[in-house]
Design a protein around this motif. Structure first.
Motif, PDB file in Angstrom:
ATOM      1  N   PRO A  76      22.827 -27.043 -38.382  1.00  0.00           N
ATOM      2  CA  PRO A  76      21.849 -26.921 -37.298  1.00  0.00           C
ATOM      3  C   PRO A  76      21.818 -28.120 -36.351  1.00  0.00           C
ATOM      4  N   ALA A  77      22.674 -28.081 -35.361  1.00  0.00           N
ATOM      5  CA  ALA A  77      22.734 -29.137 -34.350  1.00  0.00           C
ATOM      6  C   ALA A  77      22.726 -28.492 -32.972  1.00  0.00           C
ATOM      7  N   LEU A  78      22.140 -29.185 -32.019  1.00  0.00           N
ATOM      8  CA  LEU A  78      21.998 -28.653 -30.673  1.00  0.00           C
ATOM      9  C   LEU A  78      22.085 -29.797 -29.678  1.00  0.00           C
ATOM     10  N   SER A  79      22.824 -29.592 -28.606  1.00  0.00           N
ATOM     11  CA  SER A  79      22.885 -30.565 -27.522  1.00  0.00           C
ATOM     12  C   SER A  79      21.883 -30.179 -26.444  1.00  0.00           C
ATOM     13  N   LEU A  80      21.177 -31.170 -25.932  1.00  0.00           N
ATOM     14  CA  LEU A  80      20.228 -30.943 -24.843  1.00  0.00           C
ATOM     15  C   LEU A  80      20.806 -31.377 -23.501  1.00  0.00           C
ATOM     16  N   SER A  81      22.109 -31.575 -23.446  1.00  0.00           N
ATOM     17  CA  SER A  81      22.759 -32.051 -22.219  1.00  0.00           C
ATOM     18  C   SER A  81      23.480 -30.941 -21.468  1.00  0.00           C
ATOM     19  N   GLN A  82      23.116 -29.703 -21.711  1.00  0.00           N
ATOM     20  CA  GLN A  82      23.867 -28.593 -21.138  1.00  0.00           C
ATOM     21  C   GLN A  82      23.189 -27.894 -19.966  1.00  0.00           C
ATOM     22  N   ASP A  83      21.912 -28.114 -19.750  1.00  0.00           N
ATOM     23  CA  ASP A  83      21.171 -27.319 -18.776  1.00  0.00           C
ATOM     24  C   ASP A  83      21.242 -27.923 -17.372  1.00  0.00           C
ATOM     25  N   LEU A  84      22.295 -27.570 -16.654  1.00  0.00           N
ATOM     26  CA  LEU A  84      22.511 -28.093 -15.301  1.00  0.00           C
ATOM     27  C   LEU A  84      21.432 -27.628 -14.336  1.00  0.00           C
ATOM     28  N   ILE A  85      20.981 -26.404 -14.469  1.00  0.00           N
ATOM     29  CA  ILE A  85      19.953 -25.885 -13.564  1.00  0.00           C
ATOM     30  C   ILE A  85      18.653 -26.663 -13.726  1.00  0.00           C
ATOM     31  N   LEU A  86      18.247 -26.905 -14.976  1.00  0.00           N
ATOM     32  CA  LEU A  86      17.050 -27.698 -15.209  1.00  0.00           C
ATOM     33  C   LEU A  86      17.226 -29.113 -14.666  1.00  0.00           C
ATOM     34  N   ALA A  87      18.380 -29.712 -14.910  1.00  0.00           N
ATOM     35  CA  ALA A  87      18.630 -31.080 -14.441  1.00  0.00           C
ATOM     36  C   ALA A  87      18.524 -31.174 -12.923  1.00  0.00           C
ATOM     37  N   THR A  88      19.145 -30.253 -12.218  1.00  0.00           N
ATOM     38  CA  THR A  88      19.098 -30.323 -10.750  1.00  0.00           C
ATOM     39  C   THR A  88      17.695 -30.020 -10.224  1.00  0.00           C
ATOM     40  N   ALA A  89      16.987 -29.083 -10.857  1.00  0.00           N
ATOM     41  CA  ALA A  89      15.621 -28.778 -10.414  1.00  0.00           C
ATOM     42  C   ALA A  89      14.696 -29.978 -10.612  1.00  0.00           C
ATOM     43  N   LEU A  90      14.809 -30.628 -11.761  1.00  0.00           N
ATOM     44  CA  LEU A  90      13.978 -31.804 -12.015  1.00  0.00           C
ATOM     45  C   LEU A  90      14.320 -32.940 -11.059  1.00  0.00           C
ATOM     46  N   CYS A  91      15.600 -33.167 -10.821  1.00  0.00           N
ATOM     47  CA  CYS A  91      16.008 -34.230  -9.888  1.00  0.00           C
ATOM     48  C   CYS A  91      15.516 -33.935  -8.480  1.00  0.00           C
ATOM     49  N   ARG A  92      15.621 -32.686  -8.066  1.00  0.00           N
ATOM     50  CA  ARG A  92      15.151 -32.290  -6.736  1.00  0.00           C
ATOM     51  C   ARG A  92      13.671 -32.598  -6.580  1.00  0.00           C
ATOM     52  N   ASP A  93      12.900 -32.427  -7.664  1.00  0.00           N
ATOM     53  CA  ASP A  93      11.467 -32.662  -7.609  1.00  0.00           C
ATOM     54  C   ASP A  93      11.074 -34.084  -8.009  1.00  0.00           C
ATOM     55  N   GLY A  94      12.073 -34.966  -8.128  1.00  0.00           N
ATOM     56  CA  GLY A  94      11.787 -36.358  -8.468  1.00  0.00           C
ATOM     57  C   GLY A  94      11.360 -36.555  -9.915  1.00  0.00           C
ATOM     58  N   GLN A  95      11.750 -35.629 -10.800  1.00  0.00           N
ATOM     59  CA  GLN A  95      11.355 -35.712 -12.196  1.00  0.00           C
ATOM     60  C   GLN A  95      12.556 -35.767 -13.134  1.00  0.00           C
ATOM     61  N   GLY A  96      13.653 -36.331 -12.666  1.00  0.00           N
ATOM     62  CA  GLY A  96      14.864 -36.403 -13.479  1.00  0.00           C
ATOM     63  C   GLY A  96      14.651 -37.101 -14.808  1.00  0.00           C
ATOM     64  N   SER A  97      13.686 -38.001 -14.868  1.00  0.00           N
ATOM     65  CA  SER A  97      13.426 -38.729 -16.112  1.00  0.00           C
ATOM     66  C   SER A  97      12.878 -37.818 -17.210  1.00  0.00           C
ATOM     67  N   GLN A  98      12.491 -36.604 -16.865  1.00  0.00           N
ATOM     68  CA  GLN A  98      11.898 -35.677 -17.827  1.00  0.00           C
ATOM     69  C   GLN A  98      12.895 -34.692 -18.434  1.00  0.00           C
ATOM     70  N   LEU A  99      14.180 -34.824 -18.085  1.00  0.00           N
ATOM     71  CA  LEU A  99      15.180 -33.842 -18.505  1.00  0.00           C
ATOM     72  C   LEU A  99      15.168 -33.585 -20.013  1.00  0.00           C
ATOM     73  N   PHE A 100      15.246 -34.624 -20.802  1.00  0.00           N
ATOM     74  CA  PHE A 100      15.306 -34.440 -22.253  1.00  0.00           C
ATOM     75  C   PHE A 100      13.906 -34.263 -22.853  1.00  0.00           C
ATOM     76  N   ALA A 101      12.931 -34.977 -22.326  1.00  0.00           N
ATOM     77  CA  ALA A 101      11.566 -34.898 -22.846  1.00  0.00           C
ATOM     78  C   ALA A 101      11.011 -33.481 -22.735  1.00  0.00           C
ATOM     79  N   ARG A 102      11.233 -32.824 -21.621  1.00  0.00           N
ATOM     80  CA  ARG A 102      10.727 -31.449 -21.446  1.00  0.00           C
ATOM     81  C   ARG A 102      11.357 -30.504 -22.458  1.00  0.00           C
ATOM     82  N   GLN A 103      12.653 -30.615 -22.635  1.00  0.00           N
ATOM     83  CA  GLN A 103      13.328 -29.741 -23.593  1.00  0.00           C
ATOM     84  C   GLN A 103      12.845 -30.007 -25.011  1.00  0.00           C
TER      85      GLN A 103
END
Length: 191
Positions: A76-103
């Motif tokens: 049971p292992a999972l990478s949280l570095s795969q969601d490009l759509i979430l990453a770009t949406a958060l960066c667009r809204d100035g919330q890139g620092s929340q990428l991993f925390a939100r997931q």
């Protein structure tokens, strides 16, 4: 000329691995045993990384999901570095620092292990992710390039790769992932 370059690079890589992994061997082994304990108790390993180390986190998670040395059930292992759509949406809204925390707030449960990979640039998203994981009751670990610290995250296990080379950092993180998976497979399946 190119043969000399190859020989020099091989020597440098061998020296890099020895210098970085042998002094941290006991701590790496202790971390591997904690991963085994976590898997045996129904917990998971969640991995994430910044920059090129995001791709390495994907590879590490896949080693556990598929296999490294033998045919076996998925771990049971999972990478949280795969969601490009979430990453770009958060960066667009100035919330890139929340990428991993939100997931993590959505998928993590108490007793899971969170492993973060960080390069030479301090990434607030990595720090925020680790801090949230700790608050949610996870065991946390970080593999950082150079002697970086994560004062707000204060991981349970902190590993370092002493190099200023981005390439060596990626190679070292991948070696760390292979080594970790190999030790876990060995403990779980007796190889």
């Amino acid at each position: 000329m190119l043969q000399d370059k190859i020989a020099r690079s091989v020597r440098e890589q061998a020296s890099f691995l020895e210098d970085n992994f042998l002094p941290q061997g006991e701590a790496i082994a202790a971390f591997a045993l904690r991963v085994v304990e976590t898997f045996n108790s129904g917990g998971r390993l969640l991995v994430f990384g910044s920059g090129a180390l995001g791709a390495v986190s994907n590879l590490i998670a896949n080693l556990f999901l598929h296999r490294l040395l033998l045919e076996r059930p998925p771990l049971p292992a999972l990478s949280l570095s795969q969601d490009l759509i979430l990453a770009t949406a958060l960066c667009r809204d100035g919330q890139g620092s929340q990428l991993f925390a939100r997931q993590l707030r959505v998928v993590v449960k108490e007793g899971d292990i969170v492993l973060a990979l960080g390069d030479i640039r301090q990434d607030v998203a990595v720090e925020e992710g680790l801090a949230v994981a700790r608050k949610l009751g996870c065991l946390t670990a970080a593999l950082l390039q150079m002697k970086g610290n994560l004062p707000d995250a204060n991981p349970d296990f902190l590993f370092h790769l002493e190099t200023e080379s981005a390439a060596r950092s990626v190679e070292g993180a991948l070696f760390f992932g292979h080594l970790l998976c190999e030790m876990v497979e060995n403990q779980l399946f007796g190889i």
